[in-house]
Design a protein around this motif. Structure first.
Motif, mmCIF file in Angstrom:
data_model
loop_
_atom_site.group_PDB
_atom_site.id
_atom_site.type_symbol
_atom_site.label_atom_id
_atom_site.label_comp_id
_atom_site.label_asym_id
_atom_site.label_seq_id
_atom_site.Cartn_x
_atom_site.Cartn_y
_atom_site.Cartn_z
ATOM 1 N N UNK A 18 0.821 -1.203 0.000
ATOM 2 C CA UNK A 18 0.000 0.000 0.000
ATOM 3 C C UNK A 18 0.859 1.258 0.000
ATOM 4 N N UNK A 19 0.188 2.413 -0.111
ATOM 5 C CA UNK A 19 0.912 3.666 -0.081
ATOM 6 C C UNK A 19 0.130 4.795 -0.679
ATOM 7 N N UNK A 20 0.842 5.892 -0.924
ATOM 8 C CA UNK A 20 0.252 7.089 -1.518
ATOM 9 C C UNK A 20 0.607 7.138 -2.995
ATOM 10 N N UNK A 21 -0.396 7.363 -3.819
ATOM 11 C CA UNK A 21 -0.168 7.414 -5.263
ATOM 12 C C UNK A 21 -1.046 8.503 -5.856
ATOM 13 N N UNK A 22 -0.592 9.103 -6.935
ATOM 14 C CA UNK A 22 -1.378 10.143 -7.599
ATOM 15 C C UNK A 22 -2.471 9.512 -8.454
ATOM 16 N N UNK A 23 -3.548 10.232 -8.705
ATOM 17 C CA UNK A 23 -4.587 9.716 -9.601
ATOM 18 C C UNK A 23 -3.983 9.314 -10.937
ATOM 19 N N UNK A 24 -4.423 8.157 -11.433
ATOM 20 C CA UNK A 24 -3.889 7.615 -12.668
ATOM 21 C C UNK A 24 -2.704 6.690 -12.466
ATOM 22 N N UNK A 25 -2.184 6.652 -11.263
ATOM 23 C CA UNK A 25 -1.036 5.817 -10.969
ATOM 24 C C UNK A 25 -1.404 4.364 -10.698
ATOM 25 N N UNK A 27 -11.498 7.734 -5.415
ATOM 26 C CA UNK A 27 -12.487 6.891 -4.747
ATOM 27 C C UNK A 27 -11.978 5.491 -4.445
ATOM 28 N N UNK A 28 -10.767 5.165 -4.896
ATOM 29 C CA UNK A 28 -10.162 3.877 -4.536
ATOM 30 C C UNK A 28 -9.462 3.955 -3.178
ATOM 31 N N UNK A 29 -9.379 5.142 -2.614
ATOM 32 C CA UNK A 29 -8.740 5.312 -1.315
ATOM 33 C C UNK A 29 -9.481 4.513 -0.251
ATOM 34 N N UNK A 37 -4.527 -5.571 6.794
ATOM 35 C CA UNK A 37 -4.963 -4.359 6.106
ATOM 36 C C UNK A 37 -3.786 -3.495 5.700
ATOM 37 N N UNK A 38 -3.910 -2.877 4.538
ATOM 38 C CA UNK A 38 -2.882 -1.955 4.052
ATOM 39 C C UNK A 38 -3.576 -0.730 3.455
ATOM 40 N N UNK A 39 -3.081 0.442 3.811
ATOM 41 C CA UNK A 39 -3.720 1.682 3.386
ATOM 42 C C UNK A 39 -3.306 2.049 1.967
ATOM 43 N N UNK A 40 -4.297 2.354 1.154
ATOM 44 C CA UNK A 40 -4.066 2.894 -0.193
ATOM 45 C C UNK A 40 -4.703 4.275 -0.239
ATOM 46 N N UNK A 41 -3.901 5.272 -0.550
ATOM 47 C CA UNK A 41 -4.385 6.647 -0.639
ATOM 48 C C UNK A 41 -4.081 7.188 -2.022
ATOM 49 N N UNK A 42 -5.115 7.619 -2.708
ATOM 50 C CA UNK A 42 -4.972 8.180 -4.058
ATOM 51 C C UNK A 42 -5.263 9.671 -3.968
ATOM 52 N N UNK A 43 -4.218 10.466 -4.155
ATOM 53 C CA UNK A 43 -4.367 11.909 -3.991
ATOM 54 C C UNK A 43 -3.252 12.635 -4.720
ATOM 55 N N UNK A 44 -3.592 13.811 -5.225
ATOM 56 C CA UNK A 44 -2.574 14.632 -5.869
ATOM 57 C C UNK A 44 -1.952 15.600 -4.875
#
Length: 120
Positions: free
Chosen positions: A9-16, A88-90, A113-120
């Motif tokens: 999991x982790x932080x990724x930008x939209x489209x990533x 919305x996949x966050x 559980x692993x956090x997925x955050x989709x944000x710019x």
């Protein structure tokens, strides 16, 4: 007891893209189903993708064409490849594995559980 350990999991930008892994350990004789769920803040846990022992897969409508569930049977590792991620996949993503242990008892195990955050 069958234990599941998630990673990826982790932080990724939209489209990533991200790939989640779920490694199962323990005395496993047979796996009947493997699945990924997710739970966003304030929402119920929802089924994202399922992989059955025969190889068939199923996906939530919201992720079809973007997510792929797969497994490495040799290592009892489950994967979720997530492409074209959207805000919305966050969510916190959980893996679930059901089957039978070597001594005959059935199991129904969950990852931590692993956090997925989709944000710019």
């Amino acid at each position: 007891q069958v234990q599941l350990v998630e990673s990826g999991g982790g932080l990724v930008q939209p489209g990533g893209s991200l790939r989640l892994s779920c490694a199962a350990s323990g005395s496993i004789r047979r796996i009947n189903s493997m699945a990924w769920y997710r739970q966003a803040p304030g929402k119920q846990r929802e089924l994202v993708a399922t992989l059955l022992s025969g190889g068939s897969t199923d996906y939530a409508d919201s992720v079809k064409g973007r997510f792929t569930i797969s497994t490495d049977n040799a290592s009892n590792t489950l994967y979720l490849q997530m492409n074209n991620l959207k805000a919305e996949d966050t969510a916190v993503y959980y893996c679930n594995v059901q089957g039978r242990q070597s001594f005959g008892r059935t199991f129904n195990s969950w990852g931590q559980g692993t956090q997925v955050t989709v944000s710019s």
